[in-house]
Write an enzyme that holds these catalytic residues in place. Structure first.
Site, PDB file in Angstrom:
ATOM      1  N   LYS A 188       0.870  -1.169   0.000  1.00  0.00           N
ATOM      2  CA  LYS A 188       0.000   0.000   0.000  1.00  0.00           C
ATOM      3  C   LYS A 188       0.909   1.221   0.000  1.00  0.00           C
ATOM      4  CE  LYS A 188      -4.022   2.198   1.042  1.00  0.00           C
ATOM      5  NZ  LYS A 188      -4.728   1.828   2.287  1.00  0.00           N
ATOM      6  N   SER A 223       0.843   5.774  -0.772  1.00  0.00           N
ATOM      7  CA  SER A 223       0.088   6.970  -1.112  1.00  0.00           C
ATOM      8  C   SER A 223       0.173   7.201  -2.616  1.00  0.00           C
ATOM      9  CB  SER A 223       0.672   8.185  -0.387  1.00  0.00           C
ATOM     10  OG  SER A 223       0.657   8.009   1.011  1.00  0.00           O
ATOM     11  N   THR A 258      -0.493  11.634   0.144  1.00  0.00           N
ATOM     12  CA  THR A 258      -1.420  12.357  -0.713  1.00  0.00           C
ATOM     13  C   THR A 258      -1.919  13.611  -0.013  1.00  0.00           C
ATOM     14  OG1 THR A 258      -2.075  10.259  -1.716  1.00  0.00           O
ATOM     15  CG2 THR A 258      -3.521  12.138  -2.095  1.00  0.00           C
ATOM     16  N   ALA A 259      -1.997  13.569   1.309  1.00  0.00           N
ATOM     17  CA  ALA A 259      -2.388  14.754   2.073  1.00  0.00           C
ATOM     18  C   ALA A 259      -1.445  15.918   1.782  1.00  0.00           C
ATOM     19  CB  ALA A 259      -2.399  14.434   3.561  1.00  0.00           C
ATOM     20  N   HIS A 314      -6.977   9.355   8.111  1.00  0.00           N
ATOM     21  CA  HIS A 314      -7.413   8.151   8.830  1.00  0.00           C
ATOM     22  C   HIS A 314      -8.519   8.478   9.840  1.00  0.00           C
ATOM     23  CE1 HIS A 314      -4.247   6.254   6.719  1.00  0.00           C
ATOM     24  NE2 HIS A 314      -3.273   6.449   7.583  1.00  0.00           N
TER      25      HIS A 314
END
Length: 278
Positions: A56, A58, A110-111, A149
């Site tokens: 996983k 981003s 991504t934030a 999250h």
């Protein structure tokens, strides 16, 4: 049996999705997986270092990984109403944050990318683990924080105020759902193995959705500090039809994000196909 390293986060949506795969509850075509659970920015950096076969990551980090890793169509986090939030204890507008420290949950998240796309002048970034950001904002150590999250559900407990939902901003700008994190696999594994991993992961998502209680023990083992209500809300928010298969809408969202990041000079340009093995 071919054993592959597999990285994902201890967050409920990931343990929910991967439970059937790592515990042999679905067929994996002669593959087995040795899981490594880390926060998303650690996973980004492990993939950038080439240390994981499957991970996983981003979607921001994917912009730096495309030559070595291919994106899978299943298992990721992409949707509507689930984007990162900018929260503060004192500021009343985003304009007030220019030149002030803003905490983000990692350089390659991504934030962080969305904040840079929103306003490049917000460039005094402080990189903190995602679970430390709300406390830092509440204590005045930073002027604001970009939270992800389960923090979406708990930030009011810290006396914080939401300034903007970056996912809402993205959806309004592009009409696309927001791509948060996807699953990548080494291109060097070969087309057949990559396809087998994607199929097994899709089966794991299907198993989780058909048997929502099957992963409860595994989920709770990695989220002991989270209430049952927040845990359930977390899964409901981040696991959806896009987790089963990106589909055309999800693919468009990903290519739009990467294209905008390229145009802004944030990620390198790449001619590697997003999904196909080289």
């Amino acid at each position: 049996m071919r054993n592959l390293t597999l990285g994902y986060s201890p967050c409920p949506n990931d343990t929910f999705i991967f439970n059937a795969l790592v515990h042999g509850l679905v067929s994996a075509a002669g593959l087995s997986f040795r899981e490594r659970l880390e926060d998303v920015e650690t996973l980004n950096r492990l993939a950038l270092a080439g240390e994981l076969d499957v991970s996983k990551v981003s979607y921001h980090a994917l912009g730096y990984l495309r030559d070595e890793y291919t994106l899978l169509r299943s298992g990721g986090a992409l949707g509507r109403g689930c984007g990162p939030l900018v929260v503060t204890k004192g500021a009343a507008s985003m304009d007030e944050l220019r030149g002030k420290p803003i905490a983000v949950p990692g350089r390659y998240t991504t934030a962080a990318l969305l904040l840079r796309l929103l306003d490049p002048s917000l460039d005094t970034l402080v990189y903190l683990p995602f679970h430390e950001i709300m406390g830092a904002v509440a204590k005045g150590q930073v002027a604001a924080g970009v939270i992800i999250h389960e923090s979406r559900f708990t930030f009011p407990e810290y006396g914080l105020t939401k300034l903007i939902d970056l996912g809402d901003w993205w959806e309004g700008e592009t009409g696309c759902p927001i791509p948060l994190g996807g699953i990548v696999t080494r291109r060097s594994l070969g087309r057949e193995t990559v396809a087998a991993i994607d199929n097994a992961l899709r089966a794991s998502v299907a198993h989780a959705r058909a048997n929502p209680g099957a992963a409860t023990g595994y989920i709770r083992a990695h989220s002991q500090e989270m209430s049952d209500e927040v845990c359930a809300a977390h899964i409901d928010l981040y696991v959806n039809d896009f987790s089963f298969d990106l589909g055309p809408e999800g693919e468009t969202a990903v290519t739009t994000l990467l294209g905008r990041a390229e145009a802004a000079g944030i990620i390198p340009r790449s001619t590697a196909p997003l999904f196909n093995v080289l």
